[in-house]
Scaffold this motif. Structure first.
Motif, mmCIF file in Angstrom:
data_model
loop_
_atom_site.group_PDB
_atom_site.id
_atom_site.type_symbol
_atom_site.label_atom_id
_atom_site.label_comp_id
_atom_site.label_asym_id
_atom_site.label_seq_id
_atom_site.Cartn_x
_atom_site.Cartn_y
_atom_site.Cartn_z
ATOM 1 N N VAL A 25 36.268 40.244 43.145
ATOM 2 C CA VAL A 25 36.051 41.399 42.259
ATOM 3 C C VAL A 25 35.507 40.948 40.905
ATOM 4 O O VAL A 25 34.624 41.587 40.332
ATOM 5 C CB VAL A 25 37.362 42.193 42.069
ATOM 6 N N HIS A 26 36.034 39.837 40.383
ATOM 7 C CA HIS A 26 35.627 39.360 39.053
ATOM 8 C C HIS A 26 34.146 38.990 39.006
ATOM 9 O O HIS A 26 33.536 39.003 37.934
ATOM 10 C CB HIS A 26 36.477 38.162 38.615
ATOM 11 N N LEU A 27 33.553 38.669 40.140
ATOM 12 C CA LEU A 27 32.122 38.360 40.212
ATOM 13 C C LEU A 27 31.286 39.594 40.515
ATOM 14 O O LEU A 27 30.195 39.768 39.985
ATOM 15 C CB LEU A 27 31.854 37.329 41.314
ATOM 16 N N GLU A 28 31.819 40.435 41.390
ATOM 17 C CA GLU A 28 31.037 41.573 41.883
ATOM 18 C C GLU A 28 31.041 42.753 40.914
ATOM 19 O O GLU A 28 30.054 43.493 40.831
ATOM 20 C CB GLU A 28 31.568 41.975 43.262
ATOM 21 N N GLU A 29 32.154 42.933 40.201
ATOM 22 C CA GLU A 29 32.246 44.016 39.203
ATOM 23 C C GLU A 29 32.914 43.470 37.932
ATOM 24 O O GLU A 29 34.014 43.885 37.550
ATOM 25 C CB GLU A 29 33.059 45.187 39.764
ATOM 26 N N PRO A 30 32.249 42.527 37.240
ATOM 27 C CA PRO A 30 32.896 41.838 36.123
ATOM 28 C C PRO A 30 33.309 42.739 34.959
ATOM 29 O O PRO A 30 34.391 42.549 34.383
ATOM 30 C CB PRO A 30 31.849 40.800 35.683
ATOM 31 N N ARG A 31 32.479 43.705 34.623
ATOM 32 C CA ARG A 31 32.815 44.573 33.476
ATOM 33 C C ARG A 31 34.056 45.409 33.777
ATOM 34 O O ARG A 31 34.963 45.528 32.940
ATOM 35 C CB ARG A 31 31.632 45.481 33.136
ATOM 36 N N ILE A 32 34.076 45.992 34.950
ATOM 37 C CA ILE A 32 35.228 46.812 35.354
ATOM 38 C C ILE A 32 36.484 45.952 35.421
ATOM 39 O O ILE A 32 37.553 46.330 34.925
ATOM 40 C CB ILE A 32 34.957 47.496 36.713
ATOM 41 N N PHE A 33 36.346 44.781 36.027
ATOM 42 C CA PHE A 33 37.482 43.865 36.173
ATOM 43 C C PHE A 33 38.036 43.474 34.799
ATOM 44 O O PHE A 33 39.254 43.525 34.569
ATOM 45 C CB PHE A 33 37.038 42.617 36.939
ATOM 46 N N ALA A 34 37.150 43.094 33.883
ATOM 47 C CA ALA A 34 37.587 42.665 32.548
ATOM 48 C C ALA A 34 38.317 43.783 31.817
ATOM 49 O O ALA A 34 39.336 43.544 31.160
ATOM 50 C CB ALA A 34 36.384 42.197 31.728
ATOM 51 N N LYS A 35 37.812 45.012 31.930
ATOM 52 C CA LYS A 35 38.452 46.141 31.236
ATOM 53 C C LYS A 35 39.844 46.423 31.803
ATOM 54 O O LYS A 35 40.792 46.681 31.051
ATOM 55 C CB LYS A 35 37.582 47.399 31.342
ATOM 56 N N ILE A 36 39.973 46.341 33.123
ATOM 57 C CA ILE A 36 41.281 46.573 33.760
ATOM 58 C C ILE A 36 42.286 45.516 33.303
ATOM 59 O O ILE A 36 43.435 45.834 32.966
ATOM 60 C CB ILE A 36 41.140 46.556 35.304
ATOM 61 N N VAL A 37 41.851 44.262 33.257
ATOM 62 C CA VAL A 37 42.729 43.169 32.830
ATOM 63 C C VAL A 37 43.122 43.339 31.361
ATOM 64 O O VAL A 37 44.296 43.235 30.992
ATOM 65 C CB VAL A 37 42.055 41.795 33.049
ATOM 66 N N GLU A 38 42.122 43.627 30.532
ATOM 67 C CA GLU A 38 42.372 43.778 29.099
ATOM 68 C C GLU A 38 43.322 44.951 28.823
ATOM 69 O O GLU A 38 44.292 44.815 28.035
ATOM 70 C CB GLU A 38 41.052 43.987 28.351
ATOM 71 N N THR A 98 35.217 29.779 36.618
ATOM 72 C CA THR A 98 35.347 30.970 37.453
ATOM 73 C C THR A 98 35.376 32.260 36.636
ATOM 74 O O THR A 98 34.727 33.242 36.990
ATOM 75 C CB THR A 98 36.604 30.872 38.335
ATOM 76 N N PHE A 99 36.137 32.278 35.542
ATOM 77 C CA PHE A 99 36.340 33.508 34.775
ATOM 78 C C PHE A 99 35.514 33.552 33.489
ATOM 79 O O PHE A 99 35.808 34.351 32.597
ATOM 80 C CB PHE A 99 37.824 33.681 34.447
ATOM 81 N N GLU A 100 34.483 32.704 33.392
ATOM 82 C CA GLU A 100 33.673 32.620 32.176
ATOM 83 C C GLU A 100 33.142 33.989 31.740
ATOM 84 O O GLU A 100 33.258 34.383 30.578
ATOM 85 C CB GLU A 100 32.496 31.675 32.431
ATOM 86 N N GLU A 101 32.567 34.717 32.672
ATOM 87 C CA GLU A 101 31.974 36.019 32.334
ATOM 88 C C GLU A 101 33.030 37.037 31.930
ATOM 89 O O GLU A 101 32.803 37.892 31.060
ATOM 90 C CB GLU A 101 31.154 36.551 33.514
ATOM 91 N N ILE A 102 34.209 36.948 32.530
ATOM 92 C CA ILE A 102 35.295 37.882 32.210
ATOM 93 C C ILE A 102 35.751 37.691 30.767
ATOM 94 O O ILE A 102 35.934 38.658 30.018
ATOM 95 C CB ILE A 102 36.491 37.668 33.170
ATOM 96 N N ILE A 103 35.916 36.433 30.372
ATOM 97 C CA ILE A 103 36.355 36.128 29.004
ATOM 98 C C ILE A 103 35.355 36.691 27.986
ATOM 99 O O ILE A 103 35.741 37.228 26.942
ATOM 100 C CB ILE A 103 36.530 34.603 28.829
ATOM 101 N N GLU A 104 34.060 36.590 28.298
ATOM 102 C CA GLU A 104 33.016 37.092 27.392
ATOM 103 C C GLU A 104 33.070 38.616 27.245
ATOM 104 O O GLU A 104 32.600 39.157 26.242
ATOM 105 C CB GLU A 104 31.636 36.669 27.910
ATOM 106 N N GLN A 105 33.664 39.290 28.228
ATOM 107 C CA GLN A 105 33.727 40.764 28.212
ATOM 108 C C GLN A 105 34.900 41.302 27.393
ATOM 109 O O GLN A 105 34.919 42.478 27.037
ATOM 110 C CB GLN A 105 33.856 41.298 29.653
ATOM 111 N N PHE A 106 35.900 40.451 27.110
ATOM 112 C CA PHE A 106 37.081 40.930 26.392
ATOM 113 C C PHE A 106 36.734 41.352 24.961
ATOM 114 O O PHE A 106 35.951 40.699 24.274
ATOM 115 C CB PHE A 106 38.158 39.832 26.326
ATOM 116 N N HIS A 107 37.341 42.450 24.517
ATOM 117 C CA HIS A 107 37.182 42.903 23.143
ATOM 118 C C HIS A 107 38.415 42.560 22.301
ATOM 119 O O HIS A 107 38.385 42.648 21.071
ATOM 120 C CB HIS A 107 36.943 44.420 23.108
#
Length: 265
Positions: free
Chosen positions: A247-260, A33-42
C-alpha cells in the motif's frame, strides 16, 4: 549510523523531532522502503529506521529468531534513550512490530501494521512454511540475488505492482537487488513466517492502540486482517482501494495521511 548490541552491528537512521515513529521494512527491503511516506508527512516525528537482520547495510549477522531480534531492538532503543515507541511495520516488519508489542508491551504506544499477520495458527502450517522458506534460503544463495529477485517480484502477492510507475519499479528493483544473498537466507531461516511464534492466542493481550492497513486487492491479507481485528482489543482497520500488498508504494499519499492522522489523534 551503526549501533552494536551483543556484538551485532545494526544500521539505524534517525531524523526529526517529536513522537518516536520506528519504521520496519519487509523482506528484501531496507531503510529506503518508507522514504516517500516520510516526505509526505506534515507533522514532525522523530523517525527511526533500521535495516532488519540480513538486510541492506545490517547484512548477514547470523540467524536470529524473532524473539532474539526483538530483544536486540529493545536494547537498541534503550541506547537511543527511547522510553516509548510508535511502531509501523510492513509485511515481515509488521510481524516484527507485532512480536515486539507482545513481548514488550510497556514500550509500545501505537502500533501500525501494513499487510501483516500474526503468524500461522497450526503447527502443520508452520512446518510446511519452514520447509518452503528453507528452500528459498538455499535458492538465493545458490542462484544469486538477481535470479532470486526476478522470481520474488513475480509472485502473486506482488501482482498489483505492475501498475507502479517505471521510476518506482526501478527504485524497488534496485533496493531488492542490493541485498546480500547470505543475509536474506539467514532472514528466511530465522524470522520467516513459519519460524516465528504464532501470536493468535496472544492478540487479546495487546495493549497498544492498533491500526491495521491492507490493500483491497490483497485478498489473502484482507482475510487475515479481518480475523485479527476481531481478536485485538483496540484495533482500527482501514482498507485502501486500488492497492495490493504494498500500500505504501501503490497509494503513498493516502497511506501517509492515514498514518499521520493515527499518530496525532
Amino acid at each position: 549510523m551503526y549501533k552494536t548490541i551483543r556484538g551485532r552491528k545494526y544500521w539505524i537512521e534517525e531524523e526529526g523531532e517529536g513522537p518516536v515513529l520506528l519504521m520496519l521494512h519487509g523482506f528484501t527491503g531496507s531503510t529506503l522502503t518508507f522514504e516517500e511516506i516520510i516526505e509526505q508527512f506534515h507533522t514532525s516525528f522523530r523517525v527511526v529506521r533500521i535495516d532488519l537482520p540480513g538486510h541492506a547495510r545490517t547484512g548477514a549477522i547470523g540467524v536470529l529468531t524473532m524473539e532474539q531480534f526483538c530483544r536486540d531492538l529493545k536494547d537498541l532503543l534503550k541506547q537511543m534513550n527511547v522510553d516509548k515507541v510508535n511502531l509501523l511495520g510492513y509485511s515481515m516488519g509488521g510481524r516484527t512490530a507485532l512480536s515486539f508489542s507482545i513481548l514488550y508491551p510497556e514500550l509500545v504506544d501505537k502500533l501500525i501494521l501494513e499487510s501483516a499477520s500474526a503468524g500461522l495458527q497450526s503447527s502443520e502450517d508452520q512446518l510446511a512454511r519452514q520447509a518452503k522458506d528453507e528452500g528459498l534460503a538455499r535458492k538465493v544463495v545458490e542462484e544469486g540475488i538477481e535470479s532470486f529477485i526476478t522470481m520474488w517480484e513475480n509472485i502473486p502477492l506482488f501482482r498489483t505492482q505492475v501498475d507502479l510507475s517505471a521510476e518506482a519499479k526501478l527504485k524497488l528493483r534496485e533496493e531488492r537487488t542490493k541485498q546480500n544473498p547470505q543475509g536474506l537466507s539467514e532472514s528466511l531461516v530465522g524470522m520467516g513466517t513459519g519460524k516465528q511464534p504464532s501470536w493468535w492466542d496472544r492478540l487479546g493481550t495487546v495493549s497498544a492502540d492498533v491500526l491495521l492497513i491492507t490493500g483491497a486487492e490483497d485478498h489473502k491479507f484482507h482475510r487475515i486482517n479481518k480475523h485479527m481485528t476481531k481478536e485485538l482489543p483496540d484495533a482500527k482497520w482501514v482498507t485502501i482501494d486500488n492497492a495490493g500488498h504494498t500500500v505504501h508504494l501503490e497509494e503513498p499519499r493516502i497511506f501517509a495521511k492515514i498514518v499521520e492522522d493515527f499518530m496525532i489523534q
